[in-house]
Design a protein around this motif. Structure first.
Motif, PDB file in Angstrom:
ATOM      1  N   PHE A  80       1.030  -1.089  -0.017  1.00  0.00           N
ATOM      2  CA  PHE A  80       0.031   0.018  -0.045  1.00  0.00           C
ATOM      3  C   PHE A  80       0.711   1.209  -0.032  1.00  0.00           C
ATOM      4  O   PHE A  80       1.556   1.311   0.957  1.00  0.00           O
ATOM      5  CB  PHE A  80      -0.833   0.011   1.266  1.00  0.00           C
ATOM      6  CG  PHE A  80      -2.018   0.599   1.096  1.00  0.00           C
ATOM      7  CD1 PHE A  80      -3.280   0.456   0.466  1.00  0.00           C
ATOM      8  CD2 PHE A  80      -2.307   1.928   1.828  1.00  0.00           C
ATOM      9  CE1 PHE A  80      -4.297   1.202   0.648  1.00  0.00           C
ATOM     10  CE2 PHE A  80      -3.361   2.890   1.972  1.00  0.00           C
ATOM     11  CZ  PHE A  80      -4.365   2.409   1.087  1.00  0.00           C
ATOM     12  N   GLN A  81       0.848   1.878  -1.192  1.00  0.00           N
ATOM     13  CA  GLN A  81       1.411   3.127  -1.201  1.00  0.00           C
ATOM     14  C   GLN A  81       0.774   4.405  -0.391  1.00  0.00           C
ATOM     15  O   GLN A  81      -0.205   4.792  -0.787  1.00  0.00           O
ATOM     16  CB  GLN A  81       2.018   3.585  -2.520  1.00  0.00           C
ATOM     17  CG  GLN A  81       2.736   4.728  -2.707  1.00  0.00           C
ATOM     18  CD  GLN A  81       4.254   4.720  -2.137  1.00  0.00           C
ATOM     19  OE1 GLN A  81       4.938   3.649  -2.310  1.00  0.00           O
ATOM     20  NE2 GLN A  81       4.643   5.792  -1.595  1.00  0.00           N
ATOM     21  N   LEU A  82       1.367   5.159   0.690  1.00  0.00           N
ATOM     22  CA  LEU A  82       0.609   6.125   1.167  1.00  0.00           C
ATOM     23  C   LEU A  82       0.972   7.387   0.738  1.00  0.00           C
ATOM     24  O   LEU A  82       2.175   7.624  -0.068  1.00  0.00           O
ATOM     25  CB  LEU A  82       1.129   5.950   2.681  1.00  0.00           C
ATOM     26  CG  LEU A  82       0.627   4.782   3.579  1.00  0.00           C
ATOM     27  CD1 LEU A  82       1.109   4.664   4.755  1.00  0.00           C
ATOM     28  CD2 LEU A  82      -1.154   4.587   3.329  1.00  0.00           C
ATOM     29  N   PRO A  83       0.011   8.237   0.716  1.00  0.00           N
ATOM     30  CA  PRO A  83       0.454   9.755   0.181  1.00  0.00           C
ATOM     31  C   PRO A  83       1.592  10.270   1.038  1.00  0.00           C
ATOM     32  O   PRO A  83       1.859   9.979   2.290  1.00  0.00           O
ATOM     33  CB  PRO A  83      -0.805  10.671   0.659  1.00  0.00           C
ATOM     34  CG  PRO A  83      -2.039   9.453   0.813  1.00  0.00           C
ATOM     35  CD  PRO A  83      -1.485   8.259   1.220  1.00  0.00           C
ATOM     36  N   GLN A  84       2.069  11.375   0.566  1.00  0.00           N
ATOM     37  CA  GLN A  84       3.361  12.168   1.148  1.00  0.00           C
ATOM     38  C   GLN A  84       3.121  12.651   2.243  1.00  0.00           C
ATOM     39  O   GLN A  84       3.906  12.690   3.345  1.00  0.00           O
ATOM     40  CB  GLN A  84       3.878  12.942   0.209  1.00  0.00           C
ATOM     41  CG  GLN A  84       4.772  12.240  -1.023  1.00  0.00           C
ATOM     42  CD  GLN A  84       5.904  11.575  -0.549  1.00  0.00           C
ATOM     43  OE1 GLN A  84       5.830  10.314  -0.480  1.00  0.00           O
ATOM     44  NE2 GLN A  84       7.215  12.034  -0.210  1.00  0.00           N
ATOM     45  N   GLU A  85       1.647  13.163   2.443  1.00  0.00           N
ATOM     46  CA  GLU A  85       1.336  13.898   3.612  1.00  0.00           C
ATOM     47  C   GLU A  85       1.265  12.866   4.915  1.00  0.00           C
ATOM     48  O   GLU A  85       0.960  13.850   5.910  1.00  0.00           O
ATOM     49  CB  GLU A  85       0.131  14.637   3.508  1.00  0.00           C
ATOM     50  CG  GLU A  85       0.046  15.711   2.519  1.00  0.00           C
ATOM     51  CD  GLU A  85      -0.369  15.144   1.071  1.00  0.00           C
ATOM     52  OE1 GLU A  85      -0.557  13.808   0.857  1.00  0.00           O
ATOM     53  OE2 GLU A  85      -0.216  15.857   0.227  1.00  0.00           O
ATOM     54  N   ILE A  86       1.279  11.828   4.714  1.00  0.00           N
ATOM     55  CA  ILE A  86       1.052  10.809   5.918  1.00  0.00           C
ATOM     56  C   ILE A  86       2.337  10.037   6.305  1.00  0.00           C
ATOM     57  O   ILE A  86       3.200   9.448   5.424  1.00  0.00           O
ATOM     58  CB  ILE A  86      -0.083   9.901   5.645  1.00  0.00           C
ATOM     59  CG1 ILE A  86      -1.355  10.310   5.362  1.00  0.00           C
ATOM     60  CG2 ILE A  86      -0.282   8.508   6.714  1.00  0.00           C
ATOM     61  CD1 ILE A  86      -2.656   9.603   4.996  1.00  0.00           C
ATOM     62  N   LYS A  87       2.431  10.138   7.687  1.00  0.00           N
ATOM     63  CA  LYS A  87       3.683   9.532   8.053  1.00  0.00           C
ATOM     64  C   LYS A  87       3.150   8.349   8.865  1.00  0.00           C
ATOM     65  O   LYS A  87       2.131   8.128   9.400  1.00  0.00           O
ATOM     66  CB  LYS A  87       4.429  10.230   9.172  1.00  0.00           C
ATOM     67  CG  LYS A  87       5.059  11.597   8.840  1.00  0.00           C
ATOM     68  CD  LYS A  87       5.569  12.176   9.840  1.00  0.00           C
ATOM     69  CE  LYS A  87       6.165  13.423   9.323  1.00  0.00           C
ATOM     70  NZ  LYS A  87       6.260  14.598  10.378  1.00  0.00           N
ATOM     71  N   VAL A  88       3.938   6.878   8.418  1.00  0.00           N
ATOM     72  CA  VAL A  88       3.480   5.603   8.827  1.00  0.00           C
ATOM     73  C   VAL A  88       4.743   4.824   9.768  1.00  0.00           C
ATOM     74  O   VAL A  88       5.697   5.185   9.338  1.00  0.00           O
ATOM     75  CB  VAL A  88       2.702   4.812   7.720  1.00  0.00           C
ATOM     76  CG1 VAL A  88       4.134   4.563   6.803  1.00  0.00           C
ATOM     77  CG2 VAL A  88       2.531   3.728   8.325  1.00  0.00           C
ATOM     78  N   SER A  89       4.178   4.278  10.799  1.00  0.00           N
ATOM     79  CA  SER A  89       5.179   3.391  11.622  1.00  0.00           C
ATOM     80  C   SER A  89       4.281   2.153  11.808  1.00  0.00           C
ATOM     81  O   SER A  89       3.331   2.317  12.075  1.00  0.00           O
ATOM     82  CB  SER A  89       5.757   4.103  12.625  1.00  0.00           C
ATOM     83  OG  SER A  89       4.613   4.638  13.515  1.00  0.00           O
ATOM     84  N   THR A  90       5.145   1.282  12.025  1.00  0.00           N
ATOM     85  CA  THR A  90       4.637  -0.068  12.324  1.00  0.00           C
ATOM     86  C   THR A  90       5.437  -0.744  13.534  1.00  0.00           C
ATOM     87  O   THR A  90       6.568  -0.430  13.809  1.00  0.00           O
ATOM     88  CB  THR A  90       4.476  -1.173  11.164  1.00  0.00           C
ATOM     89  OG1 THR A  90       6.072  -1.474  10.921  1.00  0.00           O
ATOM     90  CG2 THR A  90       3.879  -0.613  10.175  1.00  0.00           C
ATOM     91  N   THR A  91       4.671  -1.260  14.283  1.00  0.00           N
ATOM     92  CA  THR A  91       5.209  -2.060  15.563  1.00  0.00           C
ATOM     93  C   THR A  91       4.681  -3.314  15.693  1.00  0.00           C
ATOM     94  O   THR A  91       3.907  -3.726  15.352  1.00  0.00           O
ATOM     95  CB  THR A  91       5.152  -1.395  16.876  1.00  0.00           C
ATOM     96  OG1 THR A  91       3.641  -1.465  16.977  1.00  0.00           O
ATOM     97  CG2 THR A  91       5.497   0.078  16.820  1.00  0.00           C
TER      98      THR A  91
END
Length: 185
Positions: free
Chosen positions: A116-127
């Protein structure tokens, strides 16, 4: 009848609001800049450290737009000052989430991965901690965009009512159903 539109929007220090001639509102703050086109009938005024949204008449259409644009502008002000954060957890055996930059890779029990490619305005992190469900954390200053992306991610594997497997929001309470019961003989 709601009176949301009449409530003023408090502007904190560091937030600047500009309204162009064609009624496009730009809000700048420490977390970025957002723009919103507002209907020509709605009047936006800044008085000191407050933003006021006014309607020209009491028509049903003007009343609806009054509350709508006041809420949208308030969401923009909150977004550029504090931002928005949505946490989702993956419930299910073998469900995993990893990210590299703004690309989210999900393993959701299908024969293939979801990339899933997210927009540049959104920061994503996973744990992924041992003994806990994998978590996806989305952060952005645009409430509308982050909500839309979170809903799209959730729609890839919505939680089912029997075991609760799927992608759910942290703190979301799912309505659970009882499974099949043994028949009496």
């Amino acid at each position: 009848m709601s009176r949301i539109g009449k409530a003023p929007i408090a502007l904190t220090s560091g937030v600047t609001v500009t309204v162009s001639a064609d009624n496009v509102v730009t809000v700048k703050g420490p977390k970025g800049e957002l723009q919103q086109a507002v209907d020509r009938d709605i009047i936006i005024e800044q008085e000191g450290d407050q933003l006021l949204v006014k309607r020209p008449s009491d028509q049903k259409r003007h009343k609806a737009l009054h509350g709508l644009y006041r809420s949208l502008l308030n969401n923009m002000v909150v977004g550029v000052t504090t931002g928005y954060k949505i946490e989702q957890e993956l419930v299910g055996v073998g469900y995993r989430a990893t990210n590299t930059g703004n690309t989210l890779d999900l393993v959701l029990g299908f024969s293939h991965h979801y990339v899933f490619q997210l927009p540049q305005e959104i920061k994503v992190s996973t744990t992924a901690e041992k003994g806990k469900n994998p978590t996806i954390i989305l952060e952005s200053n645009d409430k509308q965009l982050i909500g839309q992306v979170a809903a799209k991610i959730r729609s890839l594997r919505t939680p089912e009512p029997y075991k609760g497997k799927g992608i759910k929001f942290v703190g979301e309470v799912l309505r659970r159903k009882a499974g099949k019961s043994a028949s009496k003989k």
